[in-house]
Design an enzyme around this catalytic site. Structure first.
Site, PDB file in Angstrom:
ATOM      1  N   ASP A  37      37.557  44.477  -1.985  1.00  0.00           N
ATOM      2  CA  ASP A  37      38.309  44.623  -3.235  1.00  0.00           C
ATOM      3  C   ASP A  37      38.014  45.972  -3.901  1.00  0.00           C
ATOM      4  OD1 ASP A  37      40.001  43.070  -5.178  1.00  0.00           O
ATOM      5  OD2 ASP A  37      38.320  43.488  -6.509  1.00  0.00           O
TER       6      ASP A  37
ATOM      7  N   GLU B 245      25.681  44.823  13.929  1.00  0.00           N
ATOM      8  CA  GLU B 245      24.622  43.889  14.362  1.00  0.00           C
ATOM      9  C   GLU B 245      25.220  42.681  15.069  1.00  0.00           C
ATOM     10  OE1 GLU B 245      22.663  42.796  10.705  1.00  0.00           O
ATOM     11  OE2 GLU B 245      21.905  44.822  10.376  1.00  0.00           O
TER      12      GLU B 245
HETATM   13  O1  TEU Z   1      43.200  44.694  -7.237  1.00  0.00           O
HETATM   14  C1  TEU Z   1      42.893  46.016  -7.552  1.00  0.00           C
HETATM   15  C2  TEU Z   1      43.842  46.700  -8.401  1.00  0.00           C
HETATM   16  O2  TEU Z   1      43.736  47.885  -8.574  1.00  0.00           O
HETATM   17  C3  TEU Z   1      44.892  45.868  -9.080  1.00  0.00           C
HETATM   18  O3  TEU Z   1      44.571  45.783 -10.409  1.00  0.00           O
HETATM   19  C4  TEU Z   1      46.222  46.454  -8.930  1.00  0.00           C
HETATM   20  O4  TEU Z   1      46.271  47.738  -9.485  1.00  0.00           O
HETATM   21  C5  TEU Z   1      47.222  45.601  -9.652  1.00  0.00           C
HETATM   22  O5  TEU Z   1      47.020  44.260  -9.326  1.00  0.00           O
HETATM   23  C6  TEU Z   1      48.593  46.030  -9.265  1.00  0.00           C
HETATM   24  O6  TEU Z   1      49.530  45.132  -9.712  1.00  0.00           O
HETATM   25  C7  TEU Z   1      42.167  43.860  -6.834  1.00  0.00           C
HETATM   26  C8  TEU Z   1      42.685  42.462  -6.598  1.00  0.00           C
HETATM   27  O7  TEU Z   1      43.622  42.478  -5.556  1.00  0.00           O
HETATM   28  C9  TEU Z   1      43.237  41.929  -7.876  1.00  0.00           C
HETATM   29  O8  TEU Z   1      43.791  40.656  -7.706  1.00  0.00           O
HETATM   30  C10 TEU Z   1      42.112  41.881  -8.875  1.00  0.00           C
HETATM   31  O9  TEU Z   1      42.620  41.515 -10.130  1.00  0.00           O
HETATM   32  C11 TEU Z   1      41.398  43.224  -9.010  1.00  0.00           C
HETATM   33  O10 TEU Z   1      41.109  43.820  -7.758  1.00  0.00           O
HETATM   34  C12 TEU Z   1      40.074  43.057  -9.714  1.00  0.00           C
HETATM   35  O11 TEU Z   1      39.154  42.424  -8.897  1.00  0.00           O
END
Ligand code: TEU
Ligand code: CA
Length: 544
Positions: free
Chosen positions: A210, A261
């Site tokens: 993420d 690993e």
């Molecule tokens: O998304 C990363 C992110 O940058 C999102 O905020 C994106 O810009 C946005 O959803 C666009 O519509 C990840 C995950 O996929 C998201 O579900 C999470 O909310 C976010 O990280 C925080 O962990």
């Protein structure tokens, strides 16, 4: 390439499960691991190489589970570690591997470390696992910098000391319930190595990482100004304040040693909203191996655009010894069948927030284009990600009542955007019955009545989108013997054609005139041919 190969992922089909919305086994309205186990035959019917599970860890759900309380457990609302082991074993029996989602940028504010940090004094080791700073101005009443969060106005939230006086501020690039870790801290680094081993030991094949580009920040003071988040506008220097810094790669090089690993080595895919030149750096063989290619998530449905983005993606991935990935949908973006059925200048977030009133979607066109685009991408070399419900041709759900919205974007951006719930509505399995067969008693987000037409039973009909996905996914393996592909001139700017090994051809008419297809056996078409010709918004696979 066989699944047992160490390169199995290079041309895989990986299906994203959003666990809370896949299938509910015990009637509490929330999807769970036993629900996934009950649908293993369904997953097997899609000829998948792997499934990726969005977070299923203990979480208060401030951000749909991307706020993790404990990285090495299962949320009791979703199941147990024993269920997880059972799921892996049963998926493995039908040849499907498992990816789990690693959320390293931030924990939840319910994580034991964050609770410790709040209780600990300024400058303590417990606070140093996160990013605590004093505020600016008189009495530190102003945030330490102008940095914005993705959801809330500011990336800083002030704490309250135990005696009730205002305290330090902590950094959160997302919701206030998602405090950012301090990735300069060895304890944080080691804890994530432990988490990777924990899941790898349980048999997971890989990890989705993420916001992989956000972990390292420039924390030198005075803080540099950074008033706006604009992922694709990032400078390409690797010295940005908050994103895509060069030093973030040290983290993944260390993770890669853990992957090696294992036999076969574990792999990972970076979620890094950065431009292709920088994206592929995360995919280097001594780092994560793969990176999501989000270029087509927002691209208009247009042949020259597709050709350019695809050619570039493959070229850049090759340069770093990776393969490209293809993504039409995920849990963060409006459904592609809706996007393709709207004028390309519509801002999708605005459209969702207007409950779909901003413009009427052309459902027929949207579905035809979504199916054509999917068949086009499945025929390319590289790894395709499919988001649950995409195979049912689901549209975006735009009419979720405001008081039932769960996405923190809504509350945290001060009710400007309804956000991402419209693609997270629980799946319809049957055209009738409680929650369309999702569970026995309701679903945690409301399902619209039109879900009946997009249920698994209806879409399993010969002309259903699900049937098309099943056929396409089963057939595509025959084209993936090498990663070669070759563009073939069509003489029509609205039509794209490429050749694959063993005489396979893929031709897609985006918006051109009816196109006379070359000689050969028509193995699969995303829509019926018109007088033997390929109509607009149609893709065909031909074996010469
Ligand atoms: O998304 C990363 C992110 O940058 C999102 O905020 C994106 O810009 C946005 O959803 C666009 O519509 C990840 C995950 O996929 C998201 O579900 C999470 O909310 C976010 O990280 C925080 O962990
Ligand atoms: Ca349940």
């Amino acid at each position: 390439m066989k699944n047992s190969d160490r390169d199995w992922w290079r041309q895989a089909a990986i299906y994203q499960i959003y666990p809370r919305s896949f299938k509910d086994s015990n009637g509490d309205g929330i999807g769970d691991l036993q629900g996934i186990i009950s649908e293993i035959d369904y997953l097997a019917s899609l000829s998948l190489d792997a499934v990726w599970l969005s977070p299923f860890y203990p979480s208060a759900l401030a951000d749909g589970g991307y706020d993790v309380d404990d990285y090495r457990d299962v949320d009791p609302k979703i199941g147990t570690l024993e269920d997880f082991d059972e799921m892996i074993a049963k998926l493995s029996a039908v040849g499907i591997k498992v990816f789990v989602d690693i959320v390293p940028n931030h924990s939840s504010d319910q994580h034991v470390w964050f609770k410790e940090a709040l209780a600990a004094p300024e400058g303590s080791p417990a606070r140093n696992r996160y990013i605590f700073r004093n505020g600016r101005g008189a009495d530190g009443a102003l945030p330490p910098s102008d940095w914005p969060s993705h959801f809330a106005p500011s990336a800083w939230t002030r704490t309250t000391n135990s005696d009730g006086t205002p305290g330090q501020w902590y950094l959160h690039l997302f919701a206030p319930e998602q405090p950012d870790f301090n990735w300069d801290n060895r304890e944080v680094q080691e804890d994530f190595l432990k988490t990777l081993r924990f899941w790898a030991d349980r048999g997971v094949a890989g990890f989705r990482v993420d916001v992989a580009h956000a972990l390292k920040k420039d924390l030198s003071e005075p803080f540099r100004s950074y008033p706006k988040i604009g992922a694709f506008e990032n400078p390409l220097t690797g010295d940005d304040v908050l994103f895509d810094r060069n030093d973030v790669h040290e983290i993944y090089r260390e993770w890669n040693k853990v992957f090696q690993e294992y036999d076969p080595p574990r792999v990972a895919v970076a979620e890094a909203y950065v431009r292709v030149e920088r994206r592929v750096l995360y995919a280097r063989p001594d780092e994560l191996g793969q990176a999501f290619n989000f270029d087509l998530l927002e691209a208009p449905y247009d042949a020259p655009t597709y050709k350019k983005l695809i050619t570039t993606a493959i070229e850049f991935a090759k340069k770093e010894n990776s393969s490209s990935t293809w993504v039409l949908e995920n849990h963060d973006k409006p459904r592609s069948a809706s996007r393709f059925g709207l004028p390309s200048d519509i801002d999708m977030m605005e459209w969702v927030t207007s409950d779909g009133a901003l413009a009427v979607q052309d459902e027929k066109l949207g579905s035809a284009r979504a199916n054509a685009a999917m068949m086009f991408l499945l025929a390319l070399p590289g790894c395709t990600y499919i988001y649950q419900g995409e195979e049912l041709g689901l549209f975006e759900v735009t009419d979720i009542p405001q008081d039932q919205i769960q996405d923190p974007m809504w509350k945290r951006n001060l009710f400007v955007h309804k956000g991402r719930d419209g693609c997270r509505v629980p799946l319809p399995w049957k055209s009738t019955g409680s929650s369309f067969g999702f569970g026995s008693d309701g679903s945690h987000l409301p399902q619209p009545s039109w879900f009946a037409n997009h249920s698994v039973d209806v879409q399993s009909a010969p002309d259903g989108t699900l049937t098309l996905y099943r056929k396409a996914l089963a057939l595509r393996r025959a084209m993936q013997t090498t990663e070669d592909y070759q563009w073939v001139e069509t003489g029509d700017t609205g039509v794209l054609h490429f050749a694959r090994p063993n005489g396979w051809h893929c031709i897609s008419n985006f918006d051109g005139a009816p196109f006379a297809i070359p000689q050969g056996e028509v193995v699969l078409a995303s829509a019926p041919l018109v007088d033997g010709k390929l109509g607009a918004a149609t893709t065909v696979w031909i074996k010469a």
